[in-house]
Design a protein around this motif. Structure first.
Motif, PDB file in Angstrom:
ATOM      1  N   THR A   1      -8.011  10.192  -2.988  1.00  0.00           N
ATOM      2  CA  THR A   1      -8.480   8.825  -3.198  1.00  0.00           C
ATOM      3  C   THR A   1      -7.529   7.916  -2.432  1.00  0.00           C
ATOM      4  OG1 THR A   1      -9.179   7.232  -4.886  1.00  0.00           O
ATOM      5  CG2 THR A   1      -7.128   8.430  -5.303  1.00  0.00           C
ATOM      6  N   GLU A   2      -7.740   6.625  -2.485  1.00  0.00           N
ATOM      7  CA  GLU A   2      -6.832   5.730  -1.773  1.00  0.00           C
ATOM      8  C   GLU A   2      -5.400   5.936  -2.273  1.00  0.00           C
ATOM      9  OE1 GLU A   2      -7.604   4.143   0.792  1.00  0.00           O
ATOM     10  OE2 GLU A   2      -9.791   4.281   0.695  1.00  0.00           O
ATOM     11  N   PRO A   3      -4.425   6.009  -1.361  1.00  0.00           N
ATOM     12  CA  PRO A   3      -3.057   6.397  -1.737  1.00  0.00           C
ATOM     13  C   PRO A   3      -2.370   5.470  -2.737  1.00  0.00           C
ATOM     14  CG  PRO A   3      -3.380   6.618   0.624  1.00  0.00           C
ATOM     15  CD  PRO A   3      -4.590   5.921   0.095  1.00  0.00           C
ATOM     16  N   ALA A   4      -2.721   4.209  -2.748  1.00  0.00           N
ATOM     17  CA  ALA A   4      -2.051   3.268  -3.653  1.00  0.00           C
ATOM     18  C   ALA A   4      -2.167   3.732  -5.102  1.00  0.00           C
ATOM     19  CB  ALA A   4      -2.652   1.874  -3.495  1.00  0.00           C
ATOM     20  N   GLY A   5      -1.040   3.871  -5.745  1.00  0.00           N
ATOM     21  CA  GLY A   5      -1.028   4.280  -7.142  1.00  0.00           C
ATOM     22  C   GLY A   5      -1.090   5.778  -7.362  1.00  0.00           C
ATOM     23  N   GLN A   6      -1.175   6.562  -6.275  1.00  0.00           N
ATOM     24  CA  GLN A   6      -1.239   8.014  -6.390  1.00  0.00           C
ATOM     25  C   GLN A   6       0.146   8.641  -6.193  1.00  0.00           C
ATOM     26  OE1 GLN A   6      -4.083  10.111  -7.096  1.00  0.00           O
ATOM     27  NE2 GLN A   6      -4.606   8.057  -7.827  1.00  0.00           N
ATOM     28  N   PRO A   7       0.357   9.829  -6.748  1.00  0.00           N
ATOM     29  CA  PRO A   7       1.602  10.542  -6.458  1.00  0.00           C
ATOM     30  C   PRO A   7       1.713  10.821  -4.959  1.00  0.00           C
ATOM     31  CG  PRO A   7       0.386  11.590  -8.248  1.00  0.00           C
ATOM     32  CD  PRO A   7      -0.526  10.589  -7.641  1.00  0.00           C
ATOM     33  N   LEU A   8       2.934  10.987  -4.481  1.00  0.00           N
ATOM     34  CA  LEU A   8       3.167  11.216  -3.061  1.00  0.00           C
ATOM     35  C   LEU A   8       2.427  12.460  -2.580  1.00  0.00           C
ATOM     36  CD1 LEU A   8       4.767  10.391  -0.493  1.00  0.00           C
ATOM     37  CD2 LEU A   8       6.580  11.951  -1.286  1.00  0.00           C
ATOM     38  N   ALA A   9       1.753  12.323  -1.441  1.00  0.00           N
ATOM     39  CA  ALA A   9       1.079  13.454  -0.794  1.00  0.00           C
ATOM     40  C   ALA A   9       1.433  13.439   0.688  1.00  0.00           C
ATOM     41  CB  ALA A   9      -0.431  13.386  -1.005  1.00  0.00           C
ATOM     42  N   ILE A  10       1.014  14.482   1.390  1.00  0.00           N
ATOM     43  CA  ILE A  10       1.384  14.606   2.792  1.00  0.00           C
ATOM     44  C   ILE A  10       0.710  13.547   3.656  1.00  0.00           C
ATOM     45  CG2 ILE A  10      -0.434  16.261   3.417  1.00  0.00           C
ATOM     46  CD1 ILE A  10       1.782  17.737   5.063  1.00  0.00           C
ATOM     47  N   GLY A  11      -0.432  13.035   3.202  1.00  0.00           N
ATOM     48  CA  GLY A  11      -1.180  12.042   3.972  1.00  0.00           C
ATOM     49  C   GLY A  11      -2.653  12.360   3.941  1.00  0.00           C
ATOM     50  N   GLY A  12      -3.395  11.886   4.968  1.00  0.00           N
ATOM     51  CA  GLY A  12      -4.812  12.186   5.061  1.00  0.00           C
ATOM     52  C   GLY A  12      -5.636  11.537   3.971  1.00  0.00           C
TER      53      GLY A  12
END
Length: 554
Positions: free
Chosen positions: A441-452
């Motif tokens: 989902t949109e990265p804002a507010g999500q745990p850190l991920a590699i990207g994409g």
């Protein structure tokens, strides 16, 4: 998709005008993932009682798996001990399972549920097991917990199901090198694959950041290579890197590996080990530096990415090392495939290594790409001599493909297309659809991920059969796989959060023909099954499932 649309309509009666997160779902709503090939809903219900028997036409170690799985599901909430017996027919109120050559697909089955009895037919024991997974999803979530509920009655809606997979390979991958996971969590991961009729677990066991498989002949691999002195904090692209200063590591003993292989096998899942080569090998070089092009020094990787130091293709010691490793790996893993990596191998060391340049000259190779092809071909020859086949990431196409190699196409579908045109088997796993370590989902507010950005809808939309291929060439597409790389996934809870429910979309893509797939229908079935996942304490993602970046059609 008429049947599924009917099922969706039934489900939607209960969820219309409701917030989807607060719906009341009927116990036996007809929600199955992956969607069956066909289903016809009949009148009435089958009720399990103490008179029930599970009768198997030919009871052996394989066929009893399905029968005992069903018996346990019934026992969990009711306490009823349903006998599993051998016989040629089942009486009223019982279940009959039989192997039947009239079922043409090796993993296919038919399931008839009537108010009087249940009849399951399959060509193989695996088909019987998949039929039980369908029954499982039609039973209430209470069957998932070993807790007797006073007065509960288990029933199944009457229906006729004819089902078989679209592809023979339906897999999920797990990287345990960047971060390890306990044996029990890996078993839980396998449980989720089995429930959704997946048949392959790709276990990524070696990489720059850790060597995770015990090799008895080469003890330094787990004494040294299994441990890194520290780990990068935050995203690796943030420079300068900051590190946690804490040692990290561990490995799976051969006994633990056998335990996982046996556990997966009991659910008709084949485990494919991956031993990375010639790149992604820092952990091996830190353990045995003599197989490198330079004198080092080497240490197990503490950050993520691609490193210049790789196995030396010019040294015979390198091939002796690999053969020693693979001999033990082959003895451990009963499946027909060994994954040998082959991806992201920089050639800078080979370009400057006198021994690698001598190998190029002596073998009449054109360049370092052909040297990698030589390397892979030589390993394939050894693996083939042991009665196995190799799989490699699509870089093994560079410089020429080894004769019997299966290609895992990850940099898009182009590698898979090229391999299929060369009459090589292919497993599709492109980053843009099947990399489940990417943000969902949109990265804002999500745990850190590699990207994409690979939301559930995007995963579900994938069709493993490229239009560019002819009907004959498409026969080489074995199936589809989802990948979970764990640079930023350090706990079992986060693993489940990233993998599920996107892995269930991979499962449906591998099982259900593309012409029958429907994302809205999938979401409706997923909504019903959420109570089951919660009963299993699965930390699945509960946010936005749709592709919010998708451009609307004009």
């Amino acid at each position: 998709m008429k049947t599924n649309l009917l099922i969706t309509a039934i489900i939607m009666i209960f969820i219309s005008s409701c917030n989807v997160t607060n719906v009341t779902i009927p116990e036996n709503a007809m929600a199955i993932i992956p969607a069956p090939l066909s289903m016809t809903i009949q009148k009435g219900n089958f009720l399990f009682s103490e008179k029930c028997r599970i009768v198997v036409s030919a009871l052996d170690d394989d066929t009893k798996v399905a029968a005992e799985t069903l018996a346990l599901l019934i026992k969990n909430p009711t306490g009823m001990e349903i006998p599993v017996i051998e016989g040629t027919k089942a009486g009223r109120g019982s279940v009959f399972m039989t192997l039947d050559t009239a079922v043409k697909n090796n993993e296919g089955y038919t399931l008839r549920i009537t108010p009087k009895k249940i009849i399951v037919r399959a060509r193989t024991a695996a088909g019987l097991f998949y039929a039980v997974q369908t029954i499982r999803q039609l039973l209430p979530p209470d069957v998932e917990k070993e807790s007797v509920i006073e007065g509960i009655q288990l029933s199944l809606p009457a229906c006729d199901i004819v089902d078989e997979p679209a592809f023979t390979y339906r897999g999920m991958h797990l990287d345990v090198c960047r971060h390890m996971f306990p044996v029990e969590e890996i078993k839980k991961y396998i449980d989720m694959l089995a429930m959704h009729k997946m048949n392959t677990f790709h276990w990524h066991l070696t990489d720059d950041q850790g060597w995770r498989i015990e090799i008895k002949k080469l003890p330094e691999l787990t004494k040294t290579g299994a441990y890194r002195k520290e780990t990068v904090v935050g995203h690796a692209r943030n420079k300068p890197n900051i590190f946690d200063g804490e040692a990290y590591g561990g490995f799976y003993t051969q006994e633990q590996i056998r335990e996982i292989i046996d556990y997966a096998g009991s659910k008709f899942i084949t485990v494919i080990p991956e031993i990375e080569m010639p790149g992604h090998s820092l952990a091996a070089l830190a353990s045995y530096p003599d197989i490198a092009c330079t004198k080092g020094p080497f240490e197990v990787g503490t950050t993520w990415g691609v490193f210049s130091d790789v196995l030396c293709a010019g040294k015979e010691e390198t091939f002796t090392f690999i053969q020693d490793v693979l001999t033990e790996v082959i003895d451990l893993f009963p499946g027909k495939y060994i994954h040998i990596g082959g991806d992201e191998c920089p050639k800078i060391r080979w370009e400057k290594c006198p021994l690698c340049q001598k190998r190029i000259k002596d073998e009449g190779l054109a360049d370092e790409n052909e040297l990698q092809s030589y390397f892979i071909r030589r390993i394939e020859s050894f693996v083939t001599s042991k009665g196995k086949k190799i799989i490699g990431w699509d870089e093994i196409l560079e410089g020429g493909l080894a004769p019997e190699a299966t290609v895992m196409s990850w940099r898009g579908t182009e590698g898979g297309i090229a391999a299929a045109r060369q009459k090589h088997d292919v497993i599709m796993t492109p980053t843009s659809f099947a990399y489940l370590d990417y943000y969902q989902t949109e990265p804002a507010g999500q745990p850190l991920a590699i990207g994409g950005y690979v939301p559930l809808e995007k995963v579900y939309s994938f069709n493993p059969l490229p239009e560019e291929l002819t009907a004959e060439e498409r026969k080489y597409i074995l199936g589809v796989q989802g990948n979970v790389w764990t640079e930023y996934i350090s706990t079992p809870e986060y693993l489940e959060y990233m993998a599920f429910p996107r892995a269930f979309a991979i499962a449906e893509t591998g099982w259900t023909p593309d012409r029958l797939k429907d994302f809205d229908d999938f979401l409706a079935r997923l909504e019903v099954l959420k109570t089951r996942y919660e009963a299993l304490n699965l930390n699945y993602f509960k946010g936005e499932y749709r592709d919010t970046r998708k451009t609307a059609n004009p």
